[in-house]
Scaffold this active site. Structure first.
Site, PDB file in Angstrom:
ATOM      1  N   ASP A 158      -2.078  17.047  -0.041  1.00  0.00           N
ATOM      2  CA  ASP A 158      -3.099  17.250   0.998  1.00  0.00           C
ATOM      3  C   ASP A 158      -3.383  18.745   1.159  1.00  0.00           C
ATOM      4  OD1 ASP A 158      -2.986  14.410   1.585  1.00  0.00           O
ATOM      5  OD2 ASP A 158      -1.017  14.862   2.417  1.00  0.00           O
ATOM      6  N   HIS A 186       1.195  11.516   5.787  1.00  0.00           N
ATOM      7  CA  HIS A 186       0.409  11.475   4.549  1.00  0.00           C
ATOM      8  C   HIS A 186      -0.421  10.191   4.594  1.00  0.00           C
ATOM      9  CE1 HIS A 186      -0.920  11.811   0.469  1.00  0.00           C
ATOM     10  NE2 HIS A 186      -0.398  10.645   0.159  1.00  0.00           N
TER      11      HIS A 186
HETATM   12  P1  NDP Z   1       1.879   5.372  -9.116  1.00  0.00           P
HETATM   13  O1  NDP Z   1       2.845   6.059  -9.999  1.00  0.00           O
HETATM   14  O2  NDP Z   1       0.421   5.652  -9.308  1.00  0.00           O
HETATM   15  O3  NDP Z   1       2.216   5.648  -7.564  1.00  0.00           O
HETATM   16  C1  NDP Z   1       3.557   5.533  -7.095  1.00  0.00           C
HETATM   17  C2  NDP Z   1       3.594   5.691  -5.601  1.00  0.00           C
HETATM   18  O4  NDP Z   1       3.093   6.964  -5.226  1.00  0.00           O
HETATM   19  C3  NDP Z   1       2.751   4.676  -4.827  1.00  0.00           C
HETATM   20  O5  NDP Z   1       3.503   4.257  -3.706  1.00  0.00           O
HETATM   21  C4  NDP Z   1       1.565   5.488  -4.405  1.00  0.00           C
HETATM   22  O6  NDP Z   1       1.003   5.011  -3.196  1.00  0.00           O
HETATM   23  C5  NDP Z   1       2.237   6.803  -4.133  1.00  0.00           C
HETATM   24  N1  NDP Z   1       1.356   7.913  -3.866  1.00  0.00           N
HETATM   25  C6  NDP Z   1       1.587   8.838  -2.909  1.00  0.00           C
HETATM   26  N2  NDP Z   1       0.613   9.718  -2.843  1.00  0.00           N
HETATM   27  C7  NDP Z   1      -0.280   9.348  -3.762  1.00  0.00           C
HETATM   28  C8  NDP Z   1      -1.524   9.864  -4.140  1.00  0.00           C
HETATM   29  N3  NDP Z   1      -2.057  10.888  -3.550  1.00  0.00           N
HETATM   30  N4  NDP Z   1      -2.197   9.271  -5.115  1.00  0.00           N
HETATM   31  C9  NDP Z   1      -1.690   8.191  -5.707  1.00  0.00           C
HETATM   32  N5  NDP Z   1      -0.506   7.629  -5.379  1.00  0.00           N
HETATM   33  C10 NDP Z   1       0.173   8.205  -4.415  1.00  0.00           C
HETATM   34  O7  NDP Z   1       2.089   3.818  -9.152  1.00  0.00           O
HETATM   35  P2  NDP Z   1       2.356   2.859 -10.409  1.00  0.00           P
HETATM   36  O8  NDP Z   1       2.124   1.484  -9.887  1.00  0.00           O
HETATM   37  O9  NDP Z   1       1.686   3.338 -11.639  1.00  0.00           O
HETATM   38  O10 NDP Z   1       3.899   3.069 -10.674  1.00  0.00           O
HETATM   39  C11 NDP Z   1       4.875   2.749  -9.755  1.00  0.00           C
HETATM   40  C12 NDP Z   1       6.115   2.453 -10.533  1.00  0.00           C
HETATM   41  O11 NDP Z   1       7.155   2.313  -9.595  1.00  0.00           O
HETATM   42  C13 NDP Z   1       6.035   1.172 -11.342  1.00  0.00           C
HETATM   43  O12 NDP Z   1       6.405   1.461 -12.669  1.00  0.00           O
HETATM   44  C14 NDP Z   1       7.059   0.262 -10.660  1.00  0.00           C
HETATM   45  O13 NDP Z   1       7.721  -0.567 -11.591  1.00  0.00           O
HETATM   46  C15 NDP Z   1       7.982   1.289 -10.065  1.00  0.00           C
HETATM   47  N6  NDP Z   1       8.845   0.894  -8.966  1.00  0.00           N
HETATM   48  C16 NDP Z   1      10.111   1.394  -9.041  1.00  0.00           C
HETATM   49  C17 NDP Z   1      11.008   1.130  -8.071  1.00  0.00           C
HETATM   50  C18 NDP Z   1      12.367   1.690  -8.221  1.00  0.00           C
HETATM   51  O14 NDP Z   1      12.575   2.571  -9.050  1.00  0.00           O
HETATM   52  N7  NDP Z   1      13.321   1.202  -7.459  1.00  0.00           N
HETATM   53  C19 NDP Z   1      10.665   0.324  -6.898  1.00  0.00           C
HETATM   54  C20 NDP Z   1       9.301  -0.119  -6.884  1.00  0.00           C
HETATM   55  C21 NDP Z   1       8.424   0.172  -7.896  1.00  0.00           C
HETATM   56  P3  NDP Z   1      -0.247   4.003  -3.156  1.00  0.00           P
HETATM   57  O15 NDP Z   1       0.268   2.678  -3.631  1.00  0.00           O
HETATM   58  O16 NDP Z   1      -0.638   3.998  -1.707  1.00  0.00           O
HETATM   59  O17 NDP Z   1      -1.291   4.596  -4.060  1.00  0.00           O
END
Ligand code: NDP
Length: 328
Positions: A158, A186
């Site tokens: 931000d 955020h």
């Molecule tokens: P991203 O890598 O694009 O995003 C991950 C997180 O960052 C989301 O919660 C997203 O929020 C957040 N975020 C915060 N700020 C921003 C921003 N400005 N712009 C975009 N995102 C932002 O998500 P993916 O789905 O590609 O990847 C997530 C991964 O996490 C997957 O591979 C999944 O398997 C994994 N995962 C791992 C866990 C663990 O390690 N225990 C638990 C759960 C999931 P928002 O959704 O609001 O965009």
């Protein structure tokens, strides 16, 4: 902070943000050209296959400073001895999902990760990116023996968005813009503060004559930037989120230049009249050991105060939801 070696855990390592972070973490850009890096890549079990592919690419980059990668779905293994925890993985917001449902869906992930941090190195620092970042950080902090002041949630994106808007409006390079504070959550309620920001060392309000823009479109553009990127790109911001997370790490690792500050959501101690016990974004500085301190004494107008209170109210509501669910 000068060190020879650093161990970093990245959760959600096969996701979009992780993909944009990993090469930069291993290249020497973040921790310096003389610091070797071990990466602990945590994923949920179904994503381990995709994570293998990411690791193959990392190997094919042949980074000289990357000594080891551990790919795992075991949080205890991932966090053992780490110096940094980059908490990116979170449940995605499903269509029509309310913020409260998202908060509760993510709760168990962050209680477990908070507990597992007890295996981390004594100097561990955590930055939470996965949304709702502030409240996820509060959950992790509340479930961990690690000192509270080691936890932050990301509002650097931000800040960066606000700096870029101010630079464009003033027609200057972004490097001219300093001291942009972000207050609060955020989320769309966050308050980007131009009143204390500087352009070329001068107050923004002296450099930009269009004060209606500063109090109107500037704020709404920064608040709505995430959605604007999704609308244009068809996918959420990943490169800029990754870059901001790494900016945060670098700002914590190095002493903040005198007279400057950066934005990070940390545990409120009551500064600026904000309720204690929520993870709220303030202007902060770092010392040479990665300790963050909230900058005191910025002048806040009635306009700014109202915005700061609105975003505080949202965080207090989020805290109530997770507190009622027994997650704290
Ligand atoms: P991203 O890598 O694009 O995003 C991950 C997180 O960052 C989301 O919660 C997203 O929020 C957040 N975020 C915060 N700020 C921003 C921003 N400005 N712009 C975009 N995102 C932002 O998500 P993916 O789905 O590609 O990847 C997530 C991964 O996490 C997957 O591979 C999944 O398997 C994994 N995962 C791992 C866990 C663990 O390690 N225990 C638990 C759960 C999931 P928002 O959704 O609001 O965009």
């Amino acid at each position: 902070m000068q060190r020879n070696h650093v161990t970093v855990a990245l959760t959600g390592a096969a996701g979009n943000i992780g993909y944009a972070m990993l090469p930069r973490l291993a290249s020497g850009e973040v921790f310096g050209p003389d610091t070797t890096v071990e990466l602990r890549l945590l994923e949920i079990t179904p994503a381990l296959g995709a994570l293998e592919g990411v690791a193959m690419e990392m190997n094919d980059c042949a980074f000289p400073l990357l000594t080891k990668m551990v790919l795992t779905d075991d949080v205890e293994e991932a966090f053992d001895g780490i110096n940094w925890g980059l908490f990116v993985g979170a449940k995605p917001r499903g269509k029509g999902m309310l913020r409260g449902d998202l908060i509760l869906g993510n709760g168990p992930i962050f209680t477990g990760q908070g507990k597992a941090l007890n295996k981390a190195a004594d100097d561990v620092r955590v930055i939470v990116v996965g949304n709702p970042a502030n409240t996820n950080a509060l959950i992790a902090m509340s479930n961990s023996d690690v000192p509270n002041d080691r936890f932050a949630a990301l509002t650097r994106l931000d800040q960066n968005r606000a700096m870029s808007q101010l630079a464009a409006k003033a027609g200057v390079a972004v490097s001219e813009v300093t001291n942009v504070a972000i207050f609060g959550n955020h989320s769309k309620t966050m308050y980007p503060d131009a009143e204390n920001a500087l352009i070329g060392g001068k107050p923004v309000y002296d450099v930009i004559d269009d004060h209606d823009w500063l109090r109107g479109d500037f704020i709404s553009t920064v608040q709505g930037r995430g959605k604007a990127v999704i609308d244009a790109r068809g996918k959420s911001s990943a490169m800029s989120a990754a870059s901001a997370a790494l900016d945060h790490v670098m700002s914590v690792e190095r002493p903040t230049p005198a007279g400057q500050h950066f934005a990070a959501a940390v545990l409120s101690d009551g500064s600026y009249g904000i309720s204690e016990g929520i993870i709220y974004s303030f202007p902060v500085t770092s010392d040479d050991n990665g300790n963050l301190e909230i900058v005191q004494g910025l002048t806040i107008s009635d306009f700014g105060r109202e915005k700061m209170k609105a975003t505080e109210a949202e965080l207090l509501e989020e805290k109530q939801v997770v507190s009622d669910a027994g997650l704290l």
